[in-house]
Scaffold this active site. Sequence first.
Site, PDB file in Angstrom:
ATOM      1  N   HIS A 276     -43.831 -24.457 -42.858  1.00 22.99           N
ATOM      2  CA  HIS A 276     -43.113 -23.889 -41.726  1.00 22.99           C
ATOM      3  C   HIS A 276     -42.001 -22.980 -42.221  1.00 22.99           C
ATOM      4  CE1 HIS A 276     -44.435 -27.251 -38.905  1.00 22.99           C
ATOM      5  NE2 HIS A 276     -44.548 -27.865 -40.072  1.00 22.99           N
TER       6      HIS A 276
ATOM      7  N   GLU B 111     -40.451 -27.357 -44.381  1.00 17.34           N
ATOM      8  CA  GLU B 111     -39.820 -26.151 -43.846  1.00 17.34           C
ATOM      9  C   GLU B 111     -39.263 -25.312 -44.996  1.00 17.34           C
ATOM     10  OE1 GLU B 111     -39.456 -25.108 -40.704  1.00 17.34           O
ATOM     11  OE2 GLU B 111     -39.683 -26.861 -39.397  1.00 17.34           O
TER      12      GLU B 111
ATOM     13  N   HIS C 111     -48.040 -23.363 -40.181  1.00 14.12           N
ATOM     14  CA  HIS C 111     -47.890 -23.834 -38.810  1.00 14.12           C
ATOM     15  C   HIS C 111     -48.685 -22.954 -37.842  1.00 14.12           C
ATOM     16  CE1 HIS C 111     -44.812 -25.481 -35.641  1.00 14.12           C
ATOM     17  NE2 HIS C 111     -46.004 -26.029 -35.529  1.00 14.12           N
TER      18      HIS C 111
ATOM     19  N   ASP D 127     -45.009 -19.119 -37.695  1.00 13.60           N
ATOM     20  CA  ASP D 127     -44.506 -19.361 -39.048  1.00 13.60           C
ATOM     21  C   ASP D 127     -45.598 -19.933 -39.978  1.00 13.60           C
ATOM     22  OD1 ASP D 127     -44.201 -21.609 -37.220  1.00 13.60           O
ATOM     23  OD2 ASP D 127     -43.125 -22.670 -38.799  1.00 13.60           O
TER      24      ASP D 127
END
Length: 206
Positions: free
Chosen positions: A55, A137, A176, A186
């Site tokens: 992400h 992330e 994602h 993303d």
Amino acid sequence: MSDPFNQDSKHNNDSLSSQAEQLRLTGRYPGSRWVPSPNFGARPEGSAISLLVVHNISLPPGQFGGTEIEDFFCNRLDPAAHPYFETIAAMQVSAHALVRRDGSVVQFVSCLDRAWHAGRSCFDGQEECNDFSIGIELEGADDIPYTLEQYRTLADMARLTMMAWPEISAERITGHSDIAPGRKTDPGPAFDWRYFSRLLAHEEIA
């Protein structure tokens, strides 16, 4: 005479195997800073960890370096601090880990638990990817190049994750946007999948 290079290689492999075993047992990435999020749950009975999802996030959008991402994942984001925060402050989301621009890692949820990162999603015909995935992330935005430190750290984390859970192959590392098409974008076009794949396979030095 023994080959010192092979000795170093064996030492490194033993070290990685030990780290992977610890990751599998504890769910914690070695060297990460632990900032526990309340936004997680147990994985469904019998679900095997078999997917890694990449992400991106930046708060405020396009800005880096503050504490806002940690505040957001820990339900303490101040909605008055920025106009955008008013639209997300009440959301309860998380990821297993965040890779900062300098390559450092913050971990919010044990990999053994179900983080709330993917939302409605599907991979290879299997829905609800949160149940069987790990979400990482990158501090970034769709159209801003990621740093070399982030690519290197992500590749290291991915290799360790694949060792800990062999069900995750290189083909089961995805974005994602790939598991929630039309809803999420993303890690975006700025993420160089080819470069990341070469790092993952030790074909490129960051």
